[in-house]
Design a protein around this motif. Structure first.
Motif, short mmCIF file in Angstrom:
data_model
loop_
_atom_site.label_atom_id
_atom_site.label_comp_id
_atom_site.label_asym_id
_atom_site.label_seq_id
_atom_site.Cartn_x
_atom_site.Cartn_y
_atom_site.Cartn_z
N LEU A 109 45.44 35.25 48.16
CA LEU A 109 45.68 34.15 49.83
C LEU A 109 44.25 34.42 51.12
CD1 LEU A 109 48.29 33.14 51.42
CD2 LEU A 109 48.23 35.55 52.45
N THR B 30 39.96 46.36 51.56
CA THR B 30 42.02 46.08 50.89
C THR B 30 42.78 46.95 50.12
OG1 THR B 30 41.84 44.10 51.97
CG2 THR B 30 43.73 43.52 51.14
N ALA C 266 50.22 43.16 44.35
CA ALA C 266 49.81 42.79 45.91
C ALA C 266 49.26 42.38 46.48
CB ALA C 266 51.02 44.00 47.07
N SER C 267 47.58 43.35 45.84
CA SER C 267 46.62 43.63 46.06
C SER C 267 45.96 41.52 45.17
CB SER C 267 45.75 45.08 45.38
OG SER C 267 44.63 44.09 45.99
N SER D 15 47.09 38.93 48.32
CA SER D 15 46.30 38.80 48.82
C SER D 15 44.83 38.07 48.95
CB SER D 15 46.70 40.56 49.75
OG SER D 15 45.66 41.56 49.27
N ARG D 16 44.22 38.48 47.37
CA ARG D 16 43.53 38.41 47.09
C ARG D 16 43.34 37.13 47.35
NH1 ARG D 16 40.70 37.51 42.61
NH2 ARG D 16 42.22 38.18 41.51
#
Length: 505
Positions: A480, A44, A473-474, A477-478
């Motif tokens: 999440l 990711t 954003a990275s 997402s991590r």
């Protein structure tokens, strides 16, 4: 043992360079000082890294194109400082139903009928066919004096005020006025019939009347002289009957034949087809035209008067004083008098603009450095058609002209156009008028150029912002995925669940 140099240092190792093991230790220490999400690789994280690079590339290309390929401008209003006394009017106009012989180009003062003297005239007139295509040779009209133009207007006004009976008195005895009940029967009764359509109040008809009488006496013959014969293409002798037709007494007949100017000379065949004489009205020219036309079996003949309708293209430049006025495409006043009840002044403006006299015929060069939004206002009438659907109507064009100074000092003129459909009196020949009014101010154009350091600053700021957005954003997402791991149930029987974490490179 490893080979050594003369000074005892291993070969391939520079002076002062740390050992390989020391370099690895320094890199490891540096990595421990950085956040873990910057040094740990994941699928990711790699995706967001590529997305960040792509976003920064797009931002770079957009910013570079805006800096090198586009430019913004600002305008400033100021008093008109042009010191010249003259203005150039550039025009290219088609009149669909007015022949060049009946067209004049004049300029009048704005609020009066005083004619403005033009400093220079450089324009030509050329015939236009029924399809709007120019043909034939272009002619340069002669300049007409104020007295000549005023005399034509007075003649038409006298005809409407004094009445046709007084002006027509001396004409009724030349030929008995063509008082037959059927025009078609007269044409069918002769092999060829040469007809002069005239009006008693027409000054050109009055001047042509003695010559017509002399030619008619020779062609028609009399008690002592036989009629003149003309040979056709088969060398067969043909007779011609010359007749005058008074369009005042026989108005409906002339209207049916499409007669809108006087005098009009037509040569009719017995089958009703005809040809129109458009040359110089003298005896030798008329006789030569009759001989040549009779030898033509089909070319130059038609049943429909519309096929002989001629228009005129007026194209060129006028140099006039730099004051408000109106350009008039004046119909009538040529070698024919127009019928006001049938004059159609529908026109097509191919080009109309204003420029400084120094520009000459290359007046479009001053437009090259203008922004596109402003250039579209330099000639707003180009390509427009103005069609009148009824007689006694004409379009009046009103224009506001504003001088515009480009960044390089070139002067162009923007035009704001308004039009209105005007109805004229039945005894007045309609005219095409372009009224123009010069504004006392100018518009200055300044190009707003972006400095190189502004370009670099904004570019770095946007690229850095793109990088930060992708990192956030990275991280989101991590986090999440980590929250999903906390809420998922644990496996039973000592099984293990493999959670794959990702990091943003």
């Amino acid at each position: 043992a490893a080979p050594r140099s003369a000074v005892g240092r291993p070969l391939g190792v520079r002076r002062g360079a740390p050992p390989a093991g020391a370099a690895a230790m320094l890199a490891s220490a540096a990595a421990r000082c950085l956040p873990r999400d910057l040094v740990e690789a994941s699928l990711t994280g790699g995706f967001f890294t590529l997305a960040a690079y792509a976003g920064m590339l797009i931002v770079f290309l957009c910013e570079a194109s805006s800096f090198f390929l586009t430019s913004s401008y600002s305008t400033v209003m100021m008093l008109d400082k042009y010191e010249g006394e003259n203005l150039q009017i550039n025009f290219d106009v088609d009149l669909y139903d007015i022949e060049c012989r009946n067209l004049k180009i004049v300029v009048y003062a704005q609020s009066t009928m005083e004619r403005i003297s033009t400093m220079s005239q450089d324009f030509w007139l050329r015939a236009v066919d029924a399809r709007g295509r120019t043909y034939g040779m272009a002619i340069k009209p002669q300049d007409h004096t104020e007295e000549e133009i005023r005399g034509e207007a007075l003649m038409q006004r006298a005809a409407s005020q004094e009445g046709q009976s007084e002006l027509d008195a001396d004409w009724s005895s030349s030929h008995d006025g063509f008082r037959h009940s059927s025009f078609d029967r007269v044409v069918q009764a002769h092999e060829f019939t040469f007809i002069n359509f005239f009006a008693g109040w027409c000054s050109h008809c009055q001047q042509f009347a003695p010559l017509w009488t002399m030619i008619a006496s020779k062609v028609n013959g009399n008690q002592t002289t036989p009629p003149q014969k003309f040979r056709d293409r088969d060398n067969v002798e043909r007779s011609i009957r010359m007749i005058k037709l008074n369009c005042v007494d026989f108005e409906q007949t002339c209207s049916k034949q499409g007669i809108d100017a006087y005098p009009t000379l037509r040569l009719y065949k017995g089958d009703g087809t005809f040809s129109v004489f458009e040359g110089k009205r003298d005896e030798a020219e008329i006789i030569r035209w009759i001989e040549r036309t009779i030898k033509m079996k089909s070319y130059g003949w038609s049943h429909d008067h519309e096929s002989f309708e001629r228009g005129c293209n007026a194209k060129g430049r006028l140099l006039v004083p730099r004051v408000p006025g109106h350009l008039e495409l004046m119909t009538g006043g040529g070698d024919q008098n127009l019928n006001s009840r049938m004059t159609n002044v529908s026109h097509h403006v191919k080009h109309l603009s204003f420029s400084n006299p120094a520009d000459g015929k290359f007046h479009r060069k001053s437009w090259q450095r203008l922004p596109k939004e402003i250039m579209s206002h330099t000639a707003p009438l180009d390509g427009l058609q103005f069609i009148t659907n009824n007689f006694h109507e004409t379009y009046i064009h009103d224009m506001k002209v504003v001088s515009t100074v480009a960044a390089g000092g070139e002067v162009a003129y923007q035009v704001q156009h308004y039009k209105r459909l005007s109805r004229v009196a039945e005894d007045v020949v309609p005219q095409v008028q372009f009224h123009y009014d010069l504004e006392p101010f100018s518009i200055g154009i300044r190009h707003d150029e972006k400095k190189w350091y502004d370009f670099v600053t904004s570019l770095l700021a946007m690229m850095g912002g793109c990088f930060v957005v992708m990192r956030l954003a990275s991280g989101a997402s991590r986090n999440l995925l980590m929250s999903f791991r906390d809420v998922l149930p644990r496996p039973r029987n000592g099984g293990q669940v493999l959670y794959v974490s990702h990091r943003y490179d």
